[in-house]
Scaffold this motif. Structure first.
Motif, short mmCIF file in Angstrom:
data_model
loop_
_atom_site.label_atom_id
_atom_site.label_comp_id
_atom_site.label_asym_id
_atom_site.label_seq_id
_atom_site.Cartn_x
_atom_site.Cartn_y
_atom_site.Cartn_z
N LYS A 154 0.84 -0.90 0.37
CA LYS A 154 0.17 -0.07 -0.13
C LYS A 154 0.34 1.60 0.11
O LYS A 154 2.11 1.18 -0.12
CB LYS A 154 -1.19 -0.04 1.54
N ASP A 155 0.32 2.09 -0.58
CA ASP A 155 0.85 3.85 -0.40
C ASP A 155 0.36 3.89 1.42
O ASP A 155 -0.88 5.15 1.03
CB ASP A 155 0.99 4.24 -1.83
N TRP A 188 -3.80 0.98 -2.15
CA TRP A 188 -3.21 -0.50 -2.66
C TRP A 188 -1.98 0.38 -4.11
O TRP A 188 -2.74 0.88 -5.07
CB TRP A 188 -4.00 -2.07 -3.54
N VAL A 189 -1.04 -0.34 -4.14
CA VAL A 189 0.00 -0.01 -5.00
C VAL A 189 0.72 -1.90 -6.06
O VAL A 189 1.06 -1.37 -6.73
CB VAL A 189 1.20 0.83 -4.50
N GLY A 190 0.33 -2.58 -5.11
CA GLY A 190 0.66 -3.87 -5.51
C GLY A 190 2.14 -4.46 -5.53
O GLY A 190 2.78 -3.23 -4.26
N TRP A 191 2.97 -4.35 -6.29
CA TRP A 191 4.63 -4.01 -6.18
C TRP A 191 5.15 -3.20 -6.29
O TRP A 191 6.69 -3.04 -6.50
CB TRP A 191 4.75 -5.38 -7.25
N LYS A 192 4.74 -2.53 -6.44
CA LYS A 192 5.30 -1.43 -6.37
C LYS A 192 6.68 -1.05 -5.69
O LYS A 192 7.91 -0.55 -6.33
CB LYS A 192 4.54 0.38 -6.30
N HIS A 193 6.89 -0.71 -4.28
CA HIS A 193 7.61 -1.21 -3.62
C HIS A 193 8.91 -2.06 -3.75
O HIS A 193 10.20 -1.71 -3.69
CB HIS A 193 7.47 -0.97 -1.69
N GLN A 231 9.31 -3.35 -6.94
CA GLN A 231 9.91 -3.25 -8.12
C GLN A 231 11.31 -1.83 -7.92
O GLN A 231 12.27 -1.78 -8.42
CB GLN A 231 8.95 -2.55 -8.69
N THR A 232 10.27 -0.67 -6.55
CA THR A 232 11.24 0.34 -6.87
C THR A 232 12.63 0.11 -6.40
O THR A 232 13.92 0.17 -6.56
CB THR A 232 10.75 1.37 -6.14
N SER A 280 5.81 2.48 4.22
CA SER A 280 5.70 1.21 2.96
C SER A 280 6.43 0.57 2.30
O SER A 280 6.79 -0.65 2.23
CB SER A 280 4.58 2.19 1.84
N TYR A 281 7.57 1.53 1.93
CA TYR A 281 8.46 1.27 1.16
C TYR A 281 9.56 0.44 2.24
O TYR A 281 10.15 -0.87 2.03
CB TYR A 281 9.65 2.79 0.81
#
Length: 318
Positions: A59-60, A72-77, A79-80, A285-286
Motif C-alpha cells: 500500500k501507499d 493499494w499499489v501492488g508490487w510497486k515498492h 520493484q522500486t 510502506s517502502y
C-alpha cells in the motif's frame, strides 16, 4: 447404513474421551500452563499481531487514512527496491557480513566446548568459562563503545603495538576493516555463551564410553573424534539450521553503532537501510516492503537448509 451408526457413535465417544482426558490433564497441570502463559502472550503480541502491518508493503501508506484506508499499489515498492542502485550493494554487504559471521562464529564455540571438556583443572575451567561468558552480558551499546575506544588511533591496542615497536594501525579509518571488526568482536562476545549448549550435551555422554576407549588405547583426539563429536552432531545441525534462518538478519544495533561516513560502503546493510528509510525518512510502506523481502529470504533459506539437513543426517526442526 445400519453398520455405519455404531462406527460413528464409537468415533464420537472416542473424541469425547480425548477431550475429557485433555481437560483432566489441563486441570492437573494448570500451574505449568500458567507459567508459559506470559510467553504465549509475548509471542502473540510481538510476533503475530504485527503481521497485520504486512499489508503496508503493498500500500501507499498515509497516516490520515490509516492502514486500511491507504490505497493499494501492488508490487510497486518491491520493484522500486529491486531497481534501485543500492540494491546490489545492500544485498552483498548483508550476505558478506552474515556468511563471514557464520563461518567464524559457528565452529569456534564448538571447538571451545570440546577444549573445555578435556580441561581437568576445575579452577582453570571455571576461570575460562567466567572470562568467556562475561562479554555476553555487556550491552551492545557499551560493547561498541569499548570497541571504538580500544581501536582508536590512540587507543589501548595501538598503545600496546607502540610498546612492541609496531607502527599504529588505522583500524577505524580503513573501511575494509569494518567486517573484520564486526565479526571477530562478535566472536569474542558470544564464544563462551554459544558453547553452553554443547558443553551440556558433552556432559551427558556416558563415562563408560571414554573408559572403554582408554582401555583400547585411544588418544584424546580419537576420543574427541569418535565419541564427543558424534554426540553433538544433532545439536550442531539444529543450531546450523536456526542460524541459516537468520542469514539476512545481521544485527542492526551493532552495525549501526559501528557505522560512520568512512565505512558506509561496507557497513550499510538492509536492516540499517530500513531504519533510515522507514524511521528517519518516514517511507513506511517502502521500508515494510524491504523488511518483508528480507524475511521471505530467511524463510526460504530456513526451509531449504532444514530439508537438506533432514535428508543428510535425519535431523531437522520438524
Amino acid at each position: 447404513m445400519t453398520g455405519s451408526r455404531p462406527q460413528r457413535q464409537y468415533g464420537a465417544g472416542r473424541k469425547k474421551g480425548v477431550r475429557r482426558s485433555s481437560m483432566r490433564l489441563l486441570k492437573k497441570s494448570w500451574v505449568c500452563y500458567l507459567f508459559i502463559l506470559p510467553m504465549i502472550i509475548y509471542i502473540v503480541l510481538f510476533n503475530y499481531l504485527p503481521m497485520y502491518g504486512i499489508q503496508l508493503a503493498f500500500k501507499d501508506y498515509r497516516a490520515l487514512d490509516g492502514i486500511w484506508g491507504s490505497p493499494w499499489v501492488g508490487w510497486k515498492h518491491f520493484q522500486t527496491f529491486f531497481g534501485s542502485y543500492q540494491f546490489k550493494d545492500l544485498l552483498w554487504n548483508t550476505l558478506a557480513l552474515s556468511i563471514y559471521s557464520l563461518a567464524a562464529g559457528f565452529p569456534l564455540p564448538i571447538l571451545f566446548a570440546l577444549f573445555l571438556n578435556y580441561v581437568t583443572n576445575s579452577k582453570g575451567r571455571k576461570a575460562a568459562q567466567m572470562i568467556t561468558y562475561a562479554p555476553h552480558f555487556i550491552s551492545t551499546v557499551v560493547f561498541c563503545g569499548m570497541i571504538l575506544i580500544f581501536l582508536a588511533s590512540d587507543g589501548i591496542v595501538n598503545q600496546i603495538l607502540a610498546l612492541l615497536g609496531i607502527e599504529p594501525v588505522a583500524f577505524l579509518s580503513n573501511p575494509k576493516n569494518f567486517r573484520h571488526i564486526y565479526v571477530w568482536s562478535g566472536v569474542l562476545q558470544s564464544i563462551g555463551w554459544g558453547s553452553i549448549m554443547y558443553i551440556s550435551v558433552l556432559a551427558s555422554v556416558g563415562p563408560e564410553l571414554h573408559e572403554a576407549a582408554r582401555v583400547d588405547g585411544a588418544t584424546k583426539f580419537q576420543r574427541m573424534l569418535y565419541i564427543d563429536i558424534p554426540s553433538i552432531v544433532p545439536t550442531m545441525v539444529i543450531m546450523l539450521i536456526m542460524r541459516a534462518g537468520e542469514i539476512m538478519d545481521v544485527g542492526f544495533e551493532k552495525a549501526f553503532l559501528l557505522q560512520n561516513s568512512v565505512n558506509l560502503d561496507y557497513s550499510e546493510i538492509i536492516s540499517t537501510y530500513v531504519y533510515k528509510i522507514g524511521i528517519q525518512s518516514g517511507q513506511f510502506s517502502y521500508s515494510a516492503a524491504i523488511g518483508l523481502f528480507n524475511n521471505i529470504i530467511n524463510l526460504i533459506l530456513l526451509l531449504a537448509v532444514n530439508r537438506i539437513a533432514g535428508k543428510a543426517s535425519d535431523v531437522s526442526l520438524w
